[in-house]
Design a protein around this motif. Structure first.
Motif, PDB file in Angstrom:
ATOM      1  N   HIS A  76       0.846  -1.197   0.000  1.00  0.00           N
ATOM      2  CA  HIS A  76       0.000   0.000   0.000  1.00  0.00           C
ATOM      3  C   HIS A  76       0.873   1.235   0.000  1.00  0.00           C
ATOM      4  O   HIS A  76       1.662   1.433   0.932  1.00  0.00           O
ATOM      5  N   LYS A  77       0.747   2.055  -1.030  1.00  0.00           N
ATOM      6  CA  LYS A  77       1.472   3.323  -1.048  1.00  0.00           C
ATOM      7  C   LYS A  77       0.606   4.369  -0.352  1.00  0.00           C
ATOM      8  O   LYS A  77      -0.534   4.610  -0.770  1.00  0.00           O
ATOM      9  N   VAL A  78       1.131   4.952   0.708  1.00  0.00           N
ATOM     10  CA  VAL A  78       0.356   5.912   1.510  1.00  0.00           C
ATOM     11  C   VAL A  78       1.225   7.137   1.801  1.00  0.00           C
ATOM     12  O   VAL A  78       2.435   7.130   1.587  1.00  0.00           O
ATOM     13  N   THR A  79       0.580   8.186   2.304  1.00  0.00           N
ATOM     14  CA  THR A  79       1.296   9.402   2.694  1.00  0.00           C
ATOM     15  C   THR A  79       1.250   9.543   4.211  1.00  0.00           C
ATOM     16  O   THR A  79       0.182   9.394   4.820  1.00  0.00           O
ATOM     17  N   VAL A  80       2.407   9.827   4.802  1.00  0.00           N
ATOM     18  CA  VAL A  80       2.467  10.048   6.252  1.00  0.00           C
ATOM     19  C   VAL A  80       1.842  11.408   6.564  1.00  0.00           C
ATOM     20  O   VAL A  80       2.229  12.423   5.983  1.00  0.00           O
ATOM     21  N   LEU A  81       0.873  11.437   7.465  1.00  0.00           N
ATOM     22  CA  LEU A  81       0.272  12.701   7.904  1.00  0.00           C
ATOM     23  C   LEU A  81       0.939  13.194   9.186  1.00  0.00           C
ATOM     24  O   LEU A  81       1.179  14.388   9.344  1.00  0.00           O
ATOM     25  N   SER A  82       1.209  12.281  10.103  1.00  0.00           N
ATOM     26  CA  SER A  82       1.868  12.671  11.353  1.00  0.00           C
ATOM     27  C   SER A  82       2.496  11.442  11.995  1.00  0.00           C
ATOM     28  O   SER A  82       2.098  10.306  11.716  1.00  0.00           O
ATOM     29  N   VAL A  83       3.489  11.693  12.839  1.00  0.00           N
ATOM     30  CA  VAL A  83       4.122  10.631  13.627  1.00  0.00           C
ATOM     31  C   VAL A  83       4.204  11.137  15.062  1.00  0.00           C
ATOM     32  O   VAL A  83       4.824  12.173  15.324  1.00  0.00           O
ATOM     33  N   LYS A  84       3.525  10.453  15.956  1.00  0.00           N
ATOM     34  CA  LYS A  84       3.568  10.858  17.365  1.00  0.00           C
ATOM     35  C   LYS A  84       3.834   9.618  18.194  1.00  0.00           C
ATOM     36  O   LYS A  84       3.001   8.708  18.236  1.00  0.00           O
ATOM     37  N   ALA A  85       5.009   9.598  18.849  1.00  0.00           N
ATOM     38  CA  ALA A  85       5.441   8.422  19.609  1.00  0.00           C
ATOM     39  C   ALA A  85       5.347   7.200  18.693  1.00  0.00           C
ATOM     40  O   ALA A  85       5.984   7.187  17.640  1.00  0.00           O
ATOM     41  N   ASN A  86       4.530   6.219  19.029  1.00  0.00           N
ATOM     42  CA  ASN A  86       4.484   5.009  18.202  1.00  0.00           C
ATOM     43  C   ASN A  86       3.213   4.948  17.343  1.00  0.00           C
ATOM     44  O   ASN A  86       2.790   3.864  16.940  1.00  0.00           O
ATOM     45  N   VAL A  87       2.608   6.109  17.070  1.00  0.00           N
ATOM     46  CA  VAL A  87       1.403   6.150  16.236  1.00  0.00           C
ATOM     47  C   VAL A  87       1.679   6.970  14.975  1.00  0.00           C
ATOM     48  O   VAL A  87       2.089   8.128  15.050  1.00  0.00           O
ATOM     49  N   ILE A  88       1.465   6.340  13.828  1.00  0.00           N
ATOM     50  CA  ILE A  88       1.648   7.009  12.537  1.00  0.00           C
ATOM     51  C   ILE A  88       0.270   7.173  11.916  1.00  0.00           C
ATOM     52  O   ILE A  88      -0.478   6.202  11.783  1.00  0.00           O
ATOM     53  N   LYS A  89      -0.060   8.416  11.545  1.00  0.00           N
ATOM     54  CA  LYS A  89      -1.327   8.642  10.846  1.00  0.00           C
ATOM     55  C   LYS A  89      -1.011   8.744   9.359  1.00  0.00           C
ATOM     56  O   LYS A  89      -0.053   9.421   8.968  1.00  0.00           O
ATOM     57  N   VAL A  90      -1.782   8.030   8.541  1.00  0.00           N
ATOM     58  CA  VAL A  90      -1.533   8.019   7.092  1.00  0.00           C
ATOM     59  C   VAL A  90      -2.827   8.263   6.333  1.00  0.00           C
ATOM     60  O   VAL A  90      -3.921   8.017   6.851  1.00  0.00           O
ATOM     61  N   SER A  91      -2.701   8.737   5.102  1.00  0.00           N
ATOM     62  CA  SER A  91      -3.874   8.842   4.229  1.00  0.00           C
ATOM     63  C   SER A  91      -3.727   7.859   3.087  1.00  0.00           C
ATOM     64  O   SER A  91      -2.613   7.502   2.695  1.00  0.00           O
TER      65      SER A  91
END
Lengths: 130, 130
Positions: free
Chosen positions: A97-112
């Motif tokens: 899955h090719k995705v875009t990183v929205l944010s990285v906080k501690a061990n949580v990555i938000k992607v679209s």
């Protein structure tokens, strides 16, 4: 060869059932979270918002015995060898899955742009290949 | 999650040692053969010469405990989280390789542009993702 795949984390997604998943994920804007297991958090230290990455998931509900398949939306279509398709049903049910990183906080990555079922195991994260 | 990865075949390559492998595989014209195990041959029935595909390999010599790494050619470089790199040393040592199919004969696929060690297990074949 016998090797055990490890989960490095889990996808938290609004898609709860297979029927919720679109047939193509190209146009998707769905946001999802990747919950990285604490013991692997050092590995994501250099991921930056805005970057495109490739996620490898383990499609844990797949039928690993299928070698020929039909498109999900067309039962009149001919059966095709699974290695020419993106069907989740294949000997090693790894999703790319090719995705875009929205944010990285501690061990949580938000992607679209990630269209996988909630609770799908994540097995790797890589830079995009050309 | 505990899941066993299956080999679907093996790479036959002129690269016998790690030192033979280039640091980047983009420019490679090396031809290699994929020997697909007979029980998975139905899955490759629709692969055609000229098509670009993505191979997933299992980099069986990797150190699966590494979470930070340095470029192989620069020991002065800072250590970087492995999930921002293509290092083979990572929790699940899966390699992604975009290659071109040259020919398919029975259960042998000849490809160009694959830079992996001889005898590397092959675990999946997929269409190229956009």
């Amino acid at each position: 060869m016998d090797a055990l795949i490890k989960s490095i984390g889990t996808v938290q997604s609004p898609l709860k059932r297979l029927e919720d998943c679109p047939l193509q994920e190209r146009e998707s804007q769905t946001a999802a979270k990747l919950l990285i297991l604490p013991e692997f958090a050092d590995g994501i230290a250099d991921l930056q918002p805005g970057v495109k990455i490739i996620l490898l998931t383990w499609m844990h509900l797949a039928d690993r015995t299928e070698l020929k398949t039909q498109p999900r939306n067309n039962i009149d279509a001919p059966f095709v060898g699974v290695f020419s398709t993106r069907s989740p049903h294949r000997p090693n049910p790894i999703g790319l899955h090719k995705v875009t990183v929205l944010s990285v906080k501690a061990n949580v990555i938000k992607v679209s742009g990630l269209e996988v079922l909630d609770q799908t195991p994540l097995i790797d994260i890589k830079p995009v290949i050309d």
